[in-house]
Scaffold this motif. Structure first.
Motif, short mmCIF file in Angstrom:
data_model
loop_
_atom_site.label_atom_id
_atom_site.label_comp_id
_atom_site.label_asym_id
_atom_site.label_seq_id
_atom_site.Cartn_x
_atom_site.Cartn_y
_atom_site.Cartn_z
N ALA A 130 3.82 40.94 6.15
CA ALA A 130 2.89 40.37 5.69
C ALA A 130 2.58 38.91 5.82
CB ALA A 130 3.02 40.67 3.91
N ALA A 131 3.82 37.82 5.69
CA ALA A 131 3.63 36.67 6.03
C ALA A 131 3.06 36.30 7.29
CB ALA A 131 4.83 35.74 5.80
N GLU A 132 3.53 37.27 8.43
CA GLU A 132 2.89 36.85 10.10
C GLU A 132 1.51 37.49 9.81
OE1 GLU A 132 3.84 39.21 14.21
OE2 GLU A 132 4.46 39.96 12.52
N ILE A 133 0.79 38.38 9.06
CA ILE A 133 -0.47 38.72 9.17
C ILE A 133 -1.24 37.79 8.56
CG2 ILE A 133 -1.93 40.37 8.11
CD1 ILE A 133 -0.05 42.57 8.49
N VAL A 134 -0.86 37.10 7.41
CA VAL A 134 -1.58 36.02 6.74
C VAL A 134 -1.60 34.83 7.62
CG1 VAL A 134 -1.58 34.47 4.70
CG2 VAL A 134 -1.12 36.95 4.45
N ARG A 135 -0.60 34.49 8.02
CA ARG A 135 -0.50 33.35 8.77
C ARG A 135 -1.28 33.31 9.96
NH1 ARG A 135 4.50 33.21 9.14
NH2 ARG A 135 4.90 34.33 11.03
N ALA A 136 -1.42 34.74 10.81
CA ALA A 136 -2.47 34.82 12.07
C ALA A 136 -3.84 34.72 11.65
CB ALA A 136 -1.79 36.11 12.67
N THR A 186 -6.42 32.15 13.26
CA THR A 186 -7.63 32.79 14.11
C THR A 186 -8.86 32.36 13.53
OG1 THR A 186 -7.49 34.86 13.20
CG2 THR A 186 -6.10 34.66 14.95
N GLY A 187 -8.83 32.50 12.13
CA GLY A 187 -10.00 32.50 11.43
C GLY A 187 -11.05 33.39 11.63
N GLN A 188 -10.55 34.80 12.04
CA GLN A 188 -11.30 35.76 12.46
C GLN A 188 -10.97 36.78 11.26
OE1 GLN A 188 -10.36 37.21 16.43
NE2 GLN A 188 -10.96 35.23 17.26
N ALA A 189 -12.23 37.67 11.19
CA ALA A 189 -12.26 39.05 10.17
C ALA A 189 -11.28 39.81 10.70
CB ALA A 189 -13.65 39.13 9.67
N ALA A 190 -11.33 40.06 11.90
CA ALA A 190 -10.48 41.18 12.78
C ALA A 190 -10.04 40.85 13.98
CB ALA A 190 -11.32 42.51 12.82
N PHE A 191 -8.56 40.94 14.16
CA PHE A 191 -8.15 40.41 15.31
C PHE A 191 -6.62 41.39 15.72
CE2 PHE A 191 -6.50 38.27 11.73
CZ PHE A 191 -5.08 38.32 11.89
N ALA A 192 -6.15 41.19 16.86
CA ALA A 192 -4.71 42.02 17.19
C ALA A 192 -3.58 40.91 17.00
CB ALA A 192 -5.10 42.58 18.43
N LEU A 193 -2.56 41.29 16.54
CA LEU A 193 -1.32 40.45 16.64
C LEU A 193 -0.93 40.70 17.90
CD1 LEU A 193 0.41 41.73 13.34
CD2 LEU A 193 -0.71 39.40 13.74
N PRO A 194 0.03 39.82 18.39
CA PRO A 194 0.71 39.74 19.70
C PRO A 194 1.18 41.11 20.15
CG PRO A 194 1.14 37.67 18.97
CD PRO A 194 0.56 38.70 17.74
N ASP A 195 1.72 41.74 19.32
CA ASP A 195 2.52 43.25 19.62
C ASP A 195 1.20 44.31 19.45
OD1 ASP A 195 1.99 43.54 16.87
OD2 ASP A 195 4.07 43.87 15.93
N GLY A 196 0.11 44.11 19.32
CA GLY A 196 -0.82 45.18 19.41
C GLY A 196 -1.57 45.67 18.20
N ARG A 197 -0.60 45.31 17.04
CA ARG A 197 -1.27 45.83 15.49
C ARG A 197 -2.56 45.03 15.49
NH1 ARG A 197 3.26 43.91 11.81
NH2 ARG A 197 3.75 42.54 13.18
N PHE A 198 -3.42 46.11 14.84
CA PHE A 198 -4.74 45.61 14.73
C PHE A 198 -4.80 45.19 13.03
CE2 PHE A 198 -9.37 46.31 13.38
CZ PHE A 198 -9.66 45.68 14.00
N VAL A 199 -5.66 44.17 12.83
CA VAL A 199 -5.57 43.50 11.44
C VAL A 199 -7.02 43.32 10.98
CG1 VAL A 199 -5.42 41.44 9.96
CG2 VAL A 199 -3.48 42.26 11.70
N ASP A 200 -7.51 43.94 9.95
CA ASP A 200 -8.79 43.66 9.38
C ASP A 200 -8.70 43.46 8.09
OD1 ASP A 200 -8.03 46.21 8.35
OD2 ASP A 200 -9.73 47.30 9.17
#
Length: 266
Positions: free
Chosen positions: A222-228, A232-246
């Protein structure tokens, strides 16, 4: 968010203050199953006296069945009482009795009729929360299968979520000496989407809090997602390992971090 509720018998007023300092988020003064019939009037008087002391912790009172004269007398006495968080209503089977309420209510669904009417009950404007009364429910239906009980739990979980209520907490775990069993049961309930639990003894409180605390792995993710998201300042993006975040993933990550922080002392 409430994680633990602690029952205390209404005819044992010497235990009220101890319950309030047990670490439970909320206490439930019980006028129903934990009180013998010839003690119920005194239990009600004890609850009213304690509510007026304003102990600084939310208090629910589980009244007797509203289809009985005693239950209606309980409700009349508690309506307007200072310090009352909600009345805890046993054996709710329809919205008929709920229509008479002038106080917030926590509905206990303890029968087949209650489960079948869960959507209407949880959507009622006076209902602020719902839970299952699993001892009564399994006795009525002669259920022994954990899978069958999970099916009933999921019906209430869905109804409460659709009504915008807090997550459904788990019912009491009756063996106060079995901490490992309690934790395993909480873990299974958490996987279903349940959150928090009522306790019948103060010693169960720390174990319940630990069981519903996010794991170190969940907290780190969770901390990794919030930090990323911040970087990035983006509403949707992918983490370096490929996990999608929205937005839903980010919202869940923030809830996990808030919960981990709140339960950090568990």
């Amino acid at each position: 968010m409430t994680v633990t509720w602690l029952y205390v018998p209404g005819d044992r007023p010497e235990r009220f203050a101890k319950a309030a300092t047990s670490g439970a988020d909320e206490i439930i003064i019980d006028l129903e199953d934990a009180v013998a019939p010839d003690h119920k009037d005194q239990a009600r008087a004890n609850a009213l006296d304690y509510l007026h002391t304003n102990p600084g912790i939310p208090i629910q009172v589980r009244i007797n069945d509203l289809t009985t004269p005693r239950g209606r007398d309980d409700l009349a006495a508690l309506t307007g009482a200072l310090g009352l968080s909600a009345v805890r209503l046993p054996k709710v089977e329809s919205t008929i009795t709920l229509d008479t309420l002038d106080v917030p209510a926590y509905a206990l669904l303890e029968s087949a009729a209650g489960i079948l009417n869960a959507a209407a009950i949880t959507a009622h404007p006076q209902v602020v929360g719902a839970a299952l009364g699993e001892q009564d429910l399994t006795a009525e239906l002669s259920i022994t299968s954990p899978a069958a009980l999970d099916h009933l739990r999921l019906q209430v979980i869905l109804a409460a979520a659709a009504a915008g209520l807090p997550p459904v907490p788990m019912s009491v775990y009756p063996d106060i000496s079995d901490e490992q069993g309690l934790i395993a049961s909480c873990t299974a309930g958490r996987a279903l989407g349940m959150f928090g639990r009522t306790a019948i003894h103060p010693r169960q409180i720390p174990a319940i809090r630990r069981a519903f605390r996010p794991t170190p792995e969940e907290t780190a993710r969770a901390a990794e997602i919030v930090r990323a998201a911040t970087e990035t300042g983006q509403a949707a993006f992918a983490l370096p390992d490929g996990r999608f975040v929205d937005a839903p993933v980010l919202a869940r990550a923030r809830r996990i971090l808030n919960l981990a922080d709140r339960l950090a002392d568990s």
